[in-house]
Design a protein around this motif. Structure first.
Motif, PDB file in Angstrom:
ATOM      1  N   UNK A  91      41.077  -2.094   9.146  1.00 38.94           N
ATOM      2  CA  UNK A  91      41.586  -0.825   8.555  1.00 38.94           C
ATOM      3  C   UNK A  91      41.349  -0.852   7.135  1.00 38.94           C
ATOM      4  N   UNK A  92      40.505  -0.268   6.417  1.00 36.52           N
ATOM      5  CA  UNK A  92      40.279  -0.304   4.924  1.00 36.52           C
ATOM      6  C   UNK A  92      39.982   1.110   4.453  1.00 36.52           C
ATOM      7  N   UNK A  93      40.451   1.296   3.266  1.00 39.29           N
ATOM      8  CA  UNK A  93      40.170   2.670   2.503  1.00 39.29           C
ATOM      9  C   UNK A  93      39.055   2.571   1.430  1.00 39.29           C
ATOM     10  N   UNK A  94      38.806   1.236   1.155  1.00 34.35           N
ATOM     11  CA  UNK A  94      37.886   1.090  -0.087  1.00 34.35           C
ATOM     12  C   UNK A  94      36.625   0.053   0.628  1.00 34.35           C
ATOM     13  N   UNK A  95      35.600   0.645   0.643  1.00 37.08           N
ATOM     14  CA  UNK A  95      34.383   0.048   1.105  1.00 37.08           C
ATOM     15  C   UNK A  95      33.744  -0.918   0.102  1.00 37.08           C
ATOM     16  N   UNK A 108      32.318 -11.482  14.326  1.00 36.14           N
ATOM     17  CA  UNK A 108      32.204 -10.720  15.514  1.00 36.14           C
ATOM     18  C   UNK A 108      30.910 -11.106  16.294  1.00 36.14           C
ATOM     19  N   UNK A 109      29.751 -11.099  15.697  1.00 39.10           N
ATOM     20  CA  UNK A 109      28.823 -11.606  16.255  1.00 39.10           C
ATOM     21  C   UNK A 109      28.678 -13.003  16.925  1.00 39.10           C
ATOM     22  N   UNK A 110      29.399 -13.744  16.530  1.00 37.06           N
ATOM     23  CA  UNK A 110      29.634 -15.036  17.132  1.00 37.06           C
ATOM     24  C   UNK A 110      30.812 -15.015  18.241  1.00 37.06           C
ATOM     25  N   UNK A 111      31.414 -14.037  18.296  1.00 37.09           N
ATOM     26  CA  UNK A 111      32.420 -13.839  19.509  1.00 37.09           C
ATOM     27  C   UNK A 111      32.181 -12.805  20.465  1.00 37.09           C
ATOM     28  N   UNK A 112      31.094 -12.992  21.393  1.00 38.27           N
ATOM     29  CA  UNK A 112      30.607 -11.926  22.138  1.00 38.27           C
ATOM     30  C   UNK A 112      31.783 -11.230  23.160  1.00 38.27           C
ATOM     31  N   UNK A 113      32.652 -11.701  23.468  1.00 32.89           N
ATOM     32  CA  UNK A 113      33.775 -11.487  24.196  1.00 32.89           C
ATOM     33  C   UNK A 113      34.749 -10.312  23.702  1.00 32.89           C
ATOM     34  N   UNK A 114      34.502 -10.095  22.455  1.00 34.49           N
ATOM     35  CA  UNK A 114      35.524  -9.151  21.449  1.00 34.49           C
ATOM     36  C   UNK A 114      34.723  -7.890  21.493  1.00 34.49           C
ATOM     37  N   UNK A 115      35.742  -6.778  21.401  1.00 37.40           N
ATOM     38  CA  UNK A 115      35.297  -5.494  20.780  1.00 37.40           C
ATOM     39  C   UNK A 115      36.020  -5.177  19.621  1.00 37.40           C
ATOM     40  N   UNK A 116      35.523  -4.148  18.835  1.00 41.29           N
ATOM     41  CA  UNK A 116      36.136  -4.269  17.692  1.00 41.29           C
ATOM     42  C   UNK A 116      35.738  -2.745  17.016  1.00 41.29           C
ATOM     43  N   UNK A 117      36.983  -2.395  16.157  1.00 42.87           N
ATOM     44  CA  UNK A 117      36.491  -1.011  15.588  1.00 42.87           C
ATOM     45  C   UNK A 117      36.980  -0.926  14.034  1.00 42.87           C
ATOM     46  N   UNK A 118      36.163  -0.387  13.406  1.00 44.55           N
ATOM     47  CA  UNK A 118      36.294  -0.378  11.884  1.00 44.55           C
ATOM     48  C   UNK A 118      36.842   1.071  11.603  1.00 44.55           C
ATOM     49  N   UNK A 119      38.043   1.156  10.713  1.00 42.18           N
ATOM     50  CA  UNK A 119      38.527   2.516  10.474  1.00 42.18           C
ATOM     51  C   UNK A 119      38.391   2.503   9.118  1.00 42.18           C
ATOM     52  N   UNK A 120      37.955   3.732   8.687  1.00 41.48           N
ATOM     53  CA  UNK A 120      37.747   3.745   7.201  1.00 41.48           C
ATOM     54  C   UNK A 120      36.423   3.903   6.825  1.00 41.48           C
ATOM     55  N   UNK A 121      36.141   4.326   5.572  1.00 40.61           N
ATOM     56  CA  UNK A 121      34.406   4.292   5.234  1.00 40.61           C
ATOM     57  C   UNK A 121      33.790   2.768   5.122  1.00 40.61           C
ATOM     58  N   UNK A 122      32.501   2.655   5.473  1.00 36.82           N
ATOM     59  CA  UNK A 122      31.886   1.245   5.510  1.00 36.82           C
ATOM     60  C   UNK A 122      31.185   1.131   4.474  1.00 36.82           C
ATOM     61  N   UNK A 123      30.409   0.225   4.050  1.00 37.87           N
ATOM     62  CA  UNK A 123      29.808  -0.140   2.740  1.00 37.87           C
ATOM     63  C   UNK A 123      28.553   0.665   2.623  1.00 37.87           C
ATOM     64  N   UNK A 124      27.908   1.085   3.571  1.00 40.27           N
ATOM     65  CA  UNK A 124      26.789   1.900   3.602  1.00 40.27           C
ATOM     66  C   UNK A 124      25.555   1.354   4.367  1.00 40.27           C
ATOM     67  N   UNK A 144      34.841   5.509  10.719  1.00 40.76           N
ATOM     68  CA  UNK A 144      34.997   6.383   9.589  1.00 40.76           C
ATOM     69  C   UNK A 144      36.379   6.625   9.292  1.00 40.76           C
ATOM     70  N   UNK A 145      36.476   7.497   8.315  1.00 43.66           N
ATOM     71  CA  UNK A 145      37.957   7.940   7.549  1.00 43.66           C
ATOM     72  C   UNK A 145      38.653   8.548   8.617  1.00 43.66           C
ATOM     73  N   UNK A 146      39.731   8.348   8.728  1.00 52.18           N
ATOM     74  CA  UNK A 146      40.726   9.218   9.629  1.00 52.18           C
ATOM     75  C   UNK A 146      42.118   9.704   9.064  1.00 52.18           C
ATOM     76  N   UNK A 147      42.329  10.858   9.439  1.00 52.65           N
ATOM     77  CA  UNK A 147      43.565  11.508   8.758  1.00 52.65           C
ATOM     78  C   UNK A 147      44.718  10.974   9.234  1.00 52.65           C
ATOM     79  N   UNK A 148      44.643  10.249  10.702  1.00 52.97           N
ATOM     80  CA  UNK A 148      45.836   9.574  11.334  1.00 52.97           C
ATOM     81  C   UNK A 148      45.260   8.167  11.749  1.00 52.97           C
TER      82      UNK A 148
END
Length: 299
Positions: A91-95, A108-124, A144-148
């Motif tokens: 979770x990050x508010x600054x990309x 994450x690419x080296x840990x294939x058993x994992x699922x991940x989620x990125x909350x907030x703007x990404x770098x582009x 992406x950005x979330x109100x909650x």
């Protein structure tokens, strides 16, 4: 009272050392206390900006408990981890690069058993292209950005904070702890002050992709109970150190200690008489931004 909200830069950064030295000495002569939200900030002010140690006051941030309905969590969980895989959130508010986005996706690419989620703007676009190049687009949800954000804290199994520079005491760590979630964070600035390695989460050297990926792989192989217990320990640590009431009590206690009791016999002597107006001046300063705000709190 001065509050500093980032690890300070050295005197020679974006300025002249002699000028900064003079400015620092003027500040230190004219403040009664410097509030620091982590020991890393306090030590940085002492070492890099020559703040007298007796001015420092360690006062950790406080955050509210994230509120989320159970239905929100369940719905998100089914979508983000359909096979009930270990779900790691960031979770990050600054990309910006120093938040460690690249470290996160490479691990994450080296840990294939994992699922991940990125909350907030990404770098582009370049970041998205790298995600696709690594072949992890099916395992990484870019929300992406979330109100909650609270439902995401409830849905994930663990929060990752892979920052590489400029951190102080990331509030996302405290929010995750308040939600009862363990945290994996880099050993940077104030982060290890919040995360107790092996008890409330795990820590690793900043920028070390292999170390982070090893923690993720170990997390996927470990019993989910291990992470739940770490989350519970983090929740207890939040209750002890990082709640809003605790921060409020500490702040008001500090302010009260710096302003004389108006009912004391000699209270008016140094302030122009018994009816003299007394003010506590607060200086809020973030050296990383190079700016400051000043306001008076009438007492």
């Amino acid at each position: 009272v001065m509050s500093v909200h980032s690890v300070p830069w050295g005197r020679d950064y974006l300025s002249h050392r002699a000028v900064q030295s003079v400015a620092d000495s003027v500040v230190w002569r004219n403040v009664d206390a410097v509030v620091c939200p982590s020991r890393a900030v306090m030590d940085g002010l002492i070492d890099r900006r020559k703040m007298p140690a007796e001015l420092g006051r360690l006062l950790y941030y406080g955050v509210a408990e994230p509120a989320a309905e159970a239905g929100d969590r369940a719905t998100l969980r089914r979508r983000l981890a359909p096979g009930d895989e270990l779900l790691v959130g960031m979770v990050s508010n600054r990309p910006v690069a120093e938040k460690g986005y690249d470290v996160f996706i490479e691990a994450l690419a080296r840990a294939p058993e994992i699922r991940a989620v990125l909350v907030g703007p990404h770098p582009g676009p370049e970041f998205v292209a790298r995600v696709e190049q690594l072949g992890i687009e099916e395992r990484l949800a870019l929300e992406g950005p979330q109100k909650a954000v609270a439902p995401y804290y409830k849905a994930i199994d663990v929060l990752a904070v892979p920052s590489t520079a400029y951190e102080c005491m990331p509030l996302v760590i405290l929010e995750a702890m308040a939600a009862g979630k363990p945290v994996i964070g880099s050993q940077l600035s104030g982060i290890p002050e919040a995360i107790i390695d092996g008890q409330t989460g795990r820590t690793f050297p900043p920028g070390d992709v292999e170390a982070l990926s090893a923690i993720l792989r170990d997390g996927a192989a470990s019993s989910r109970v291990v992470w739940q217990r770490r989350g519970e320990a983090g929740r207890h640590r939040w209750e002890d150190c990082f709640t809003l009431p605790r921060m409020g009590v500490a702040l008001t206690g500090l302010y009260a200690s710096l302003v004389p009791d108006p009912n004391a016999p000699d209270a008016g002597r140094s302030s122009g008489g018994a009816n003299a107006s007394r003010s506590l001046w607060l200086l809020d300063h973030a050296p990383i931004m190079g700016g400051a705000e000043r306001f008076a709190l009438r007492l």
